[in-house]
Design a protein around this motif. Sequence first.
Motif, PDB file in Angstrom:
ATOM      1  N   PRO A   1      -0.812  -3.242   2.277  1.00  0.00           N
ATOM      2  CA  PRO A   1      -1.766  -2.155   2.458  1.00  0.00           C
ATOM      3  C   PRO A   1      -1.665  -1.587   3.877  1.00  0.00           C
ATOM      4  O   PRO A   1      -0.996  -2.164   4.726  1.00  0.00           O
ATOM      5  CB  PRO A   1      -3.097  -2.872   2.280  1.00  0.00           C
ATOM      6  N   VAL A   2      -2.382  -0.469   4.130  1.00  0.00           N
ATOM      7  CA  VAL A   2      -2.496   0.054   5.494  1.00  0.00           C
ATOM      8  C   VAL A   2      -3.460  -0.871   6.228  1.00  0.00           C
ATOM      9  O   VAL A   2      -4.645  -0.930   5.893  1.00  0.00           O
ATOM     10  CB  VAL A   2      -3.039   1.513   5.491  1.00  0.00           C
ATOM     11  N   GLU A   3      -2.956  -1.655   7.190  1.00  0.00           N
ATOM     12  CA  GLU A   3      -3.813  -2.657   7.847  1.00  0.00           C
ATOM     13  C   GLU A   3      -4.663  -2.030   8.938  1.00  0.00           C
ATOM     14  O   GLU A   3      -5.870  -2.143   8.945  1.00  0.00           O
ATOM     15  CB  GLU A   3      -2.954  -3.791   8.411  1.00  0.00           C
ATOM     16  N   TYR A   4      -4.018  -1.403   9.921  1.00  0.00           N
ATOM     17  CA  TYR A   4      -4.758  -0.780  11.017  1.00  0.00           C
ATOM     18  C   TYR A   4      -4.561   0.733  10.972  1.00  0.00           C
ATOM     19  O   TYR A   4      -3.460   1.208  10.749  1.00  0.00           O
ATOM     20  CB  TYR A   4      -4.256  -1.313  12.372  1.00  0.00           C
TER      21      TYR A   4
ATOM     22  N   GLY B   1      -3.344   9.742  15.251  1.00  0.00           N
ATOM     23  CA  GLY B   1      -2.210  10.635  15.468  1.00  0.00           C
ATOM     24  C   GLY B   1      -0.989  10.300  14.626  1.00  0.00           C
ATOM     25  O   GLY B   1       0.062  10.909  14.767  1.00  0.00           O
ATOM     26  N   ILE B   2      -1.131   9.288  13.736  1.00  0.00           N
ATOM     27  CA  ILE B   2      -0.001   8.893  12.890  1.00  0.00           C
ATOM     28  C   ILE B   2      -0.422   9.068  11.428  1.00  0.00           C
ATOM     29  O   ILE B   2      -1.540   8.711  11.053  1.00  0.00           O
ATOM     30  CB  ILE B   2       0.417   7.431  13.193  1.00  0.00           C
ATOM     31  N   ASN B   3       0.456   9.639  10.612  1.00  0.00           N
ATOM     32  CA  ASN B   3       0.133   9.869   9.198  1.00  0.00           C
ATOM     33  C   ASN B   3       0.473   8.618   8.394  1.00  0.00           C
ATOM     34  O   ASN B   3       1.639   8.251   8.294  1.00  0.00           O
ATOM     35  CB  ASN B   3       0.964  11.044   8.672  1.00  0.00           C
ATOM     36  N   GLN B   4      -0.556   7.959   7.856  1.00  0.00           N
ATOM     37  CA  GLN B   4      -0.333   6.702   7.135  1.00  0.00           C
ATOM     38  C   GLN B   4      -0.566   6.872   5.641  1.00  0.00           C
ATOM     39  O   GLN B   4      -1.566   7.456   5.228  1.00  0.00           O
ATOM     40  CB  GLN B   4      -1.241   5.609   7.714  1.00  0.00           C
TER      41      GLN B   4
ATOM     42  N   ASP C   1       9.343  16.625   6.944  1.00  0.00           N
ATOM     43  CA  ASP C   1       9.903  16.843   8.283  1.00  0.00           C
ATOM     44  C   ASP C   1       9.522  15.744   9.279  1.00  0.00           C
ATOM     45  O   ASP C   1       8.975  16.021  10.343  1.00  0.00           O
ATOM     46  CB  ASP C   1       9.428  18.229   8.796  1.00  0.00           C
ATOM     47  N   PRO C   2       9.790  14.452   8.944  1.00  0.00           N
ATOM     48  CA  PRO C   2       9.417  13.386   9.884  1.00  0.00           C
ATOM     49  C   PRO C   2      10.495  13.178  10.959  1.00  0.00           C
ATOM     50  O   PRO C   2      11.663  13.522  10.759  1.00  0.00           O
ATOM     51  CB  PRO C   2       9.349  12.150   8.977  1.00  0.00           C
ATOM     52  N   ASP C   3      10.073  12.613  12.113  1.00  0.00           N
ATOM     53  CA  ASP C   3      11.041  12.172  13.129  1.00  0.00           C
ATOM     54  C   ASP C   3      11.201  10.661  13.038  1.00  0.00           C
ATOM     55  O   ASP C   3      12.287  10.123  13.179  1.00  0.00           O
ATOM     56  CB  ASP C   3      10.537  12.537  14.532  1.00  0.00           C
ATOM     57  N   ILE C   4      10.053   9.991  12.837  1.00  0.00           N
ATOM     58  CA  ILE C   4      10.047   8.520  12.781  1.00  0.00           C
ATOM     59  C   ILE C   4       9.330   8.096  11.503  1.00  0.00           C
ATOM     60  O   ILE C   4       8.250   8.616  11.182  1.00  0.00           O
ATOM     61  CB  ILE C   4       9.326   7.934  14.023  1.00  0.00           C
ATOM     62  N   ILE C   5       9.938   7.168  10.772  1.00  0.00           N
ATOM     63  CA  ILE C   5       9.335   6.672   9.524  1.00  0.00           C
ATOM     64  C   ILE C   5       9.139   5.171   9.654  1.00  0.00           C
ATOM     65  O   ILE C   5      10.036   4.459  10.117  1.00  0.00           O
ATOM     66  CB  ILE C   5      10.265   6.954   8.318  1.00  0.00           C
ATOM     67  N   MET C   6       7.959   4.688   9.275  1.00  0.00           N
ATOM     68  CA  MET C   6       7.736   3.242   9.235  1.00  0.00           C
ATOM     69  C   MET C   6       7.491   2.827   7.794  1.00  0.00           C
ATOM     70  O   MET C   6       6.615   3.377   7.131  1.00  0.00           O
ATOM     71  CB  MET C   6       6.547   2.854  10.116  1.00  0.00           C
ATOM     72  N   ILE C   7       8.281   1.885   7.308  1.00  0.00           N
ATOM     73  CA  ILE C   7       8.113   1.370   5.943  1.00  0.00           C
ATOM     74  C   ILE C   7       7.549  -0.041   6.073  1.00  0.00           C
ATOM     75  O   ILE C   7       8.145  -0.891   6.740  1.00  0.00           O
ATOM     76  CB  ILE C   7       9.477   1.317   5.204  1.00  0.00           C
ATOM     77  N   GLY C   8       6.390  -0.278   5.444  1.00  0.00           N
ATOM     78  CA  GLY C   8       5.727  -1.589   5.569  1.00  0.00           C
ATOM     79  C   GLY C   8       6.661  -2.750   5.282  1.00  0.00           C
ATOM     80  O   GLY C   8       6.676  -3.748   6.002  1.00  0.00           O
ATOM     81  N   GLU C   9       7.469  -2.633   4.228  1.00  0.00           N
ATOM     82  CA  GLU C   9       8.383  -3.733   3.873  1.00  0.00           C
ATOM     83  C   GLU C   9       9.492  -3.209   2.970  1.00  0.00           C
ATOM     84  O   GLU C   9       9.235  -2.401   2.072  1.00  0.00           O
ATOM     85  CB  GLU C   9       7.598  -4.824   3.138  1.00  0.00           C
ATOM     86  N   ILE C  10      10.721  -3.657   3.225  1.00  0.00           N
ATOM     87  CA  ILE C  10      11.821  -3.318   2.317  1.00  0.00           C
ATOM     88  C   ILE C  10      11.928  -4.465   1.317  1.00  0.00           C
ATOM     89  O   ILE C  10      12.289  -5.590   1.677  1.00  0.00           O
ATOM     90  CB  ILE C  10      13.144  -3.114   3.092  1.00  0.00           C
TER      91      ILE C  10
END
Length: 551
Positions: free
Chosen positions: A341-344, A348-351, A373-382
Motif C-alpha cells: 500500500p501507499v505507506e507514507y 509534491g509527489i503523485n502516489q 510524462d514522468p521523470d522519476i518513477i517509484m515502483i513499490g515492488e517488482i
Amino acid sequence: MARKRLGDLLVESGLITGEQLAETLADKSADEKLGDTLLREGYITEQQLIEVLEFQLGIPHINVAQYPVEQETIQLVPKELAKRHLLLPIRVDGNKLFVAMADPMDYFAMEELRMATGYQIMPGIATKDALYRMVTKYYDLQESIDEVMDDYSPEESIDETGITDEDSPIVKLVNQIITNAVAQRASDIHLDPQEVELTVRYRVDGVLKTERALPKYMQNVLIARIKIMGNLNITENRIPQDGRIKIDINNRPIDIRISSLPSVYGEKIVMRILDLGSSLDQLDKLGLTPDNLAKFTKMIEKPNGIVLITGPTGSGKSSTLYAALNRLNSEEVNIITIEDPVEYRLRGINQVQVKEEVGMTFASGLRSILRQDPDIIMIGEIRDFETAQIAIRASLTGHLVLSTLHTNSAIAALTRLIDMGIEPFLISSSLAGVIGQRLVRRVCRDCGEDVLPTERERQLFQQAGIEVGTIKRGSGCPSCNGTGYLGRLAIHEILPIDDEINRFVMNAASMADIRDHVKQTGMPFLIDDGLWKVAQGLTTTEEVLRVTQVE
C-alpha cells in the motif's frame, strides 16, 4: 555548601563541553529548563541528565520499569493528577508514599499530592519517557480493561453501540492499546487468539514481546471494534481482509494498516503503526557510511536507469526509497509512485495505490504512469516478469526508476531478474545499481558500556580487516526497558553496476563469480558494514550475525 549548578556538573562529568553549554544557554527560552534544552538539542540523553540531577539534588533515581506496582497503590493517586504532573506512586511505607516524578522539585505537585492522599510524599526521580509509558499502562490501559470486565460478562453479547459509541469501554480499550503501543515505540500490534485467552503483543525494535493476556470473551468485540475502525466487513471472518485507520495520538498523526487473518481460534489481527511524524526523510539519517552515501547519491542522481533496494520484509526498504525520493523531489521534476500500500504520503509527489480487484496492478498502473510524462518513477515492488519488463523499458526510454526486490543480497538481484525471464542484455543496459539492506538494533546510549571483544569476535573483525579495541554492549536500563537496545539502524551493501559486472551478466556468470569480482574491488558486504558499525559502538555482533551470514 553551595549547590553546584547543573550546567557545571554536566561539563565536569564530561557529558557536554563548555562551548555546548554556552551555546545552549544562549538558545534556550526564558521559561525552558536547561536540562530540557540539552535534551532537545540531543547533547545528552534523559538517563544521563537524571544521573547528574540525582547527584545534584540528592534525590534517589527510581527505575519504574522494574518496580512491581500494586493496583491498590495506583488507586491512591487520581489519574488526572498523575497525568498532569507525570508521576507514578510506587509503594506505601507507614505514612509515607514513595512517588516517582519527572520533576521532583515541583513543590506544587507534591503539595497537591499530599492534600489528595494524606500521606507524606517521598519523591524519586525517573525519566519522562519511562513515566509516560507506565502511567499510560497502569492508569489508562488497566482502567479500560477493568471497565470492560465490569460492563460485560462472558455470556453477554455486545450490541452495535458498544463498539461504535466513543464513550463505550471497548472503544476506550482499543484506543488505549494503540496509545500504549505508540508510547513504547512499537512498530506492530499483534492480537493473537489462543485457546483460552487473547494475547496482545507489541513489536519493539524488531522483537515481539507479550504486553498482556486478555480474557477470551473480549476477543470478538475487540476484533469487531478494530474492523469497524478500518472499514472492514465485520460479518466476514472466513477470509483475510486489509484496512487502514488514521488517528491522532498526542497531536501526532498516526496511520495504522490493519490485516486480519482467520486462524483456528479466531481472527488474528496485526496493526502496522506508521508514525507519520517520525518517518526518515533524509538520506544522511539512514546510517549510510560516508563512502556508501556517496555511492548511493551518485546512483539516484543519474538521469535514467533502475536502482533496486533488496532485503526481506521489514528491512526498511520503503524508508530508504522515501528518503531517496525526498532528495530528488523538486519543482522541476515529475515524480510518480505506484505502491501497495501507499505507506507514507509525500508532499509534491503523485502516489498511486494498487487495487487488484479493479484491475489496477503494478503492471497496468505502470503503463498508465508512462503516459503521464514522468521523470522519476517509484515502483513499490517488482513481483513479476511483466512489471520488471515495463520498468526496464521505462529506464531505457530516459526515466529513473526506483524499486524494491525480495532477495537475500545485492548480487542475488541480478540472478533474480534473470530467473523472472528478463534478457541479460536488457539488465546490463538498464540497471544502475543495487542496494542490499537489513535493520539491526542500536545499543542503548544510556546503558551501553565498553567491553572487550570475545575471541570469536576478534576473528570476525580480523577477517573484515577492521581494527578494534573495545566494543559496546547495553546492560539494560529504564530507557530501553531492560533490553540493552534502543532504536534501530540500517546496515548496507551497495553494488554499482560497472562494465565488468555487465560482462558477467551477459555471459550468464554464477553468483560466486560476481561475488569474487566485487570482493576484489573492495566492496564492503552487509556483514562488513555491520561489523564496522559494531566497532563504532552503534550495535552488537549478535545483532549483525542475526541478520547476515558469515562467508
